[in-house]
Write an enzyme that holds these catalytic residues in place. Structure first.
Site, short mmCIF file in Angstrom:
data_model
loop_
_atom_site.label_atom_id
_atom_site.label_comp_id
_atom_site.label_asym_id
_atom_site.label_seq_id
_atom_site.Cartn_x
_atom_site.Cartn_y
_atom_site.Cartn_z
N ASP A 1 0.88 -1.11 0.03
CA ASP A 1 -0.05 -0.03 0.07
C ASP A 1 0.80 1.28 0.04
O ASP A 1 1.92 1.37 0.68
CB ASP A 1 -0.94 -0.19 1.32
CG ASP A 1 -1.74 0.96 1.51
OD1 ASP A 1 -3.06 0.78 1.14
OD2 ASP A 1 -1.41 2.20 1.58
N ASP B 1 -2.84 9.50 -9.76
CA ASP B 1 -3.17 8.37 -10.65
C ASP B 1 -1.81 8.04 -11.38
O ASP B 1 -1.56 6.73 -11.44
CB ASP B 1 -3.94 8.86 -11.97
CG ASP B 1 -5.53 8.66 -11.43
OD1 ASP B 1 -5.80 8.46 -10.29
OD2 ASP B 1 -6.45 9.10 -12.32
N GLU C 1 -5.42 2.19 -3.47
CA GLU C 1 -3.65 2.34 -3.75
C GLU C 1 -3.28 0.98 -3.03
O GLU C 1 -2.03 1.18 -2.62
CB GLU C 1 -3.26 3.63 -2.82
CG GLU C 1 -3.12 3.55 -1.36
CD GLU C 1 -4.46 3.46 -0.69
OE1 GLU C 1 -5.60 3.05 -1.09
OE2 GLU C 1 -4.28 3.90 0.55
N ASN D 1 -2.65 12.94 -3.04
CA ASN D 1 -3.75 13.55 -3.96
C ASN D 1 -4.19 14.83 -3.50
O ASN D 1 -4.30 15.81 -4.46
CB ASN D 1 -5.10 12.47 -3.74
CG ASN D 1 -5.17 11.38 -4.59
OD1 ASN D 1 -4.76 11.44 -5.77
ND2 ASN D 1 -5.82 10.46 -4.22
N HIS E 1 -5.75 14.85 -8.10
CA HIS E 1 -5.84 13.42 -8.43
C HIS E 1 -5.09 12.85 -9.57
O HIS E 1 -4.67 11.74 -9.42
CB HIS E 1 -7.16 13.36 -8.71
CG HIS E 1 -8.02 11.89 -8.51
ND1 HIS E 1 -8.25 11.65 -7.56
CD2 HIS E 1 -8.20 11.15 -9.30
CE1 HIS E 1 -8.83 10.34 -7.38
NE2 HIS E 1 -8.72 10.02 -8.66
N1 LIG Z 1 -5.70 9.25 -7.53
C1 LIG Z 1 -6.24 8.39 -7.03
N2 LIG Z 1 -6.60 8.38 -5.83
C2 LIG Z 1 -7.18 6.85 -5.34
C3 LIG Z 1 -7.59 6.06 -6.25
N3 LIG Z 1 -8.11 5.16 -5.52
C4 LIG Z 1 -8.19 5.53 -4.27
N4 LIG Z 1 -7.79 6.85 -4.05
C5 LIG Z 1 -7.44 7.58 -3.07
O1 LIG Z 1 -6.38 7.04 -2.02
C6 LIG Z 1 -6.72 7.53 -0.74
C7 LIG Z 1 -6.24 6.34 0.29
O2 LIG Z 1 -6.28 7.10 1.29
P1 LIG Z 1 -6.18 6.42 2.76
O3 LIG Z 1 -6.82 5.01 2.52
O4 LIG Z 1 -6.52 7.30 3.85
O5 LIG Z 1 -4.61 6.04 3.17
P2 LIG Z 1 -3.18 6.93 2.87
O6 LIG Z 1 -3.39 8.07 2.66
O7 LIG Z 1 -2.54 6.25 1.99
O8 LIG Z 1 -2.35 6.57 4.20
P3 LIG Z 1 -1.82 5.28 4.91
O9 LIG Z 1 -2.24 4.29 3.92
O10 LIG Z 1 -2.12 5.09 6.30
O11 LIG Z 1 -0.33 5.57 4.55
C8 LIG Z 1 -8.11 8.16 -0.74
O12 LIG Z 1 -7.89 9.45 -0.59
C9 LIG Z 1 -8.64 7.76 -2.09
O13 LIG Z 1 -9.46 8.67 -2.62
C10 LIG Z 1 -7.22 6.13 -7.60
O14 LIG Z 1 -7.56 5.33 -8.45
N5 LIG Z 1 -6.66 7.29 -8.13
#
Ligand SMILES: Nc1nc2c(ncn2[C@@H]2O[C@H](COP(=O)(O)OP(=O)(O)OP(=O)(O)O)[C@@H](O)[C@H]2O)c(=O)[nH]1
Length: 387
Positions: free
Chosen positions: A265, A282, A308, A273, A278
């Site tokens: 992850d 991506d 992610e 983001n 965004h």
């Molecule tokens: N750009 C983009 N963002 C995505 C996609 N899928 C999910 N996300 C974003 O990924 C982010 C995941 O954030 P969190 O689950 O809070 O985790 P994190 O910020 O990575 O924090 P930790 O995992 O604790 O390190 C969210 O803001 C989602 O909107 C995608 O396909 N593209």
């Protein structure tokens, strides 16, 4: 002599008919294989479908008739519909999987409808050919009887004839009658051959059309299938592809193979983001995903699990080796040169590794890898933990 010509024509027509029939059988076989493959996609509910296809095959091996084939095809279509109804959205299968299966089932139903219509055509054609052959046999028996009758009458008159002149007249009259019978018979057969040729041409066109429809359908199914199993953003296999692969891995592990599961992850991805937008997020997902696939090429199956998060299945790899590979991956991601607004941005990734045990389900192994991943997050991220 003329009769020889006619016989040659007749044998040519018979050969052509046999060749046509072989072609139709090949098409039937092609369609059967196509249906079997589709039925295999919706396992485990495909059991009765396979039994029905088995029966259909044995019918086709005999002398198929619409009456024997149509009920089987109807039962097949019904079984496919039951399969669709038996797909509950909450059976532990995610909505995307159910959607993909439903799309497959709908296509299978269309295909069955097409096969049903075409097989109907073919069996009707074969039945007409059978009738034709029967009529032909009747015609030649009739000719035979007439010739015999003329010969018998000629024999009687020969004995009864008083002088040479009346004998000659009798012989010549009987010969011309025989000749007329042959002529009539040949004309009827020529007309029948012409009609047969016509029908054979039309059937050939329909078979060609059917072959091209079947192959177009096969191509589009193959393409749609690939698309259904691929993540659009990274080009990696998606979660559905991962779940399908895990069915095989689960079996291999039960049979004694060693396998490990890794969950990965991207750290603080939300802030990537939020800070850079965004589209930048991506791009990071795409590059990290492709890096994992490239680095693990030949050593593990890598898929985008969602958001992610990525998942890797290491085949014939010990937990210690999988952990070393995973740590190497984290270091590689950290070294990737990302830029946003011309400034370098460091991206890190955390991972969790676990061994896939022989007694457990794939989902249990994944949950443990996920717990290991969150342990790595808790311990400060940009690292890998093995549980
Ligand atoms: N750009 C983009 N963002 C995505 C996609 N899928 C999910 N996300 C974003 O990924 C982010 C995941 O954030 P969190 O689950 O809070 O985790 P994190 O910020 O990575 O924090 P930790 O995992 O604790 O390190 C969210 O803001 C989602 O909107 C995608 O396909 N593209």
């Amino acid at each position: 002599m003329e009769q020889d010509v006619w016989e040659r024509k007749y044998h040519l027509a018979l050969e052509r008919m046999e060749r046509d029939e072989r072609e139709f059988r090949a098409v039937e076989e092609l369609l059967r294989r196509l249906s079997l493959r589709l039925a295999a996609l919706v396992r485990p509910a495909g059991g009765d479908i396979e039994a029905l296809l088995e029966r259909l095959t044995s019918e086709l091996r005999g002398t198929p008739s619409p009456a024997s084939i149509e009920p089987l095809l109807e039962a097949l279509a019904e079984a496919v519909t039951r399969m669709d109804e038996a797909l509950p959205p909450d059976a532990g299968v995610d909505a995307a999987t159910v959607e993909a299966l439903r799309a497959d089932i709908a296509r299978l139903q269309d295909l069955l409808a097409m096969v049903s219509a075409r097989l109907g055509d073919m069996t009707r054609y074969l039945a007409a050919e059978l009738e034709e052959a029967r009529t032909e046999e009747g015609g030649s028996r009739e000719l035979d009887a007439r010739v015999r009758e003329e010969m018998r009458a000629l024999g009687e008159r020969t004995l009864a004839a008083g002088d040479l002149a009346s004998l000659q007249a009798e012989v010549s009259q009987r010969l011309s009658l025989i000749d007329r019978h042959f002529r009539d018979y040949r004309d009827r057969e020529d007309a029948r051959l012409a009609a047969y040729r016509d029908r054979a041409e039309r059937m050939r066109d329909r078979v060609e059309e059917l072959e091209s429809q079947a192959s177009t359908l096969q191509d589009s199914l193959r393409r749609e299938h690939e698309l259904a199993l691929t993540d659009g953003l990274t080009g990696l296999p998606n979660r559905l592809a991962y779940e399908r692969r895990m069915v095989e891995v689960e079996r291999e592990v039960r049979e004694g193979a060693m396998a490990c599961v890794g969950a990965f992850d991207i750290d603080h991805f939300k802030s990537i983001n939020d800070t850079y937008g965004h589209a930048a997020g991506d791009a990071v997902l795409r590059i990290v995903g492709q890096t994992l696939a490239r680095e693990l090429d030949g050593r593990a199956f890598v898929a985008r699990y969602g958001g992610e998060e990525f998942v890797a299945v290491f085949h014939r790899t010990s937990p210690a080796d999988a952990e070393t590979l995973a740590q190497g991956l984290c270091a590689t991601v950290e070294r990737l040169a990302f830029h946003a607004s011309s400034k370098p941005v460091t991206v890190t990734m955390s991972g969790g590794i676990t061994r896939f045990e022989a007694h457990e389900r794939a989902a249990d192994a994944f949950d443990r890898a996920d717990r290991a991943l969150y342990a790595a997050k808790r311990e400060g991220r940009n690292r890998c933990v093995r549980l």
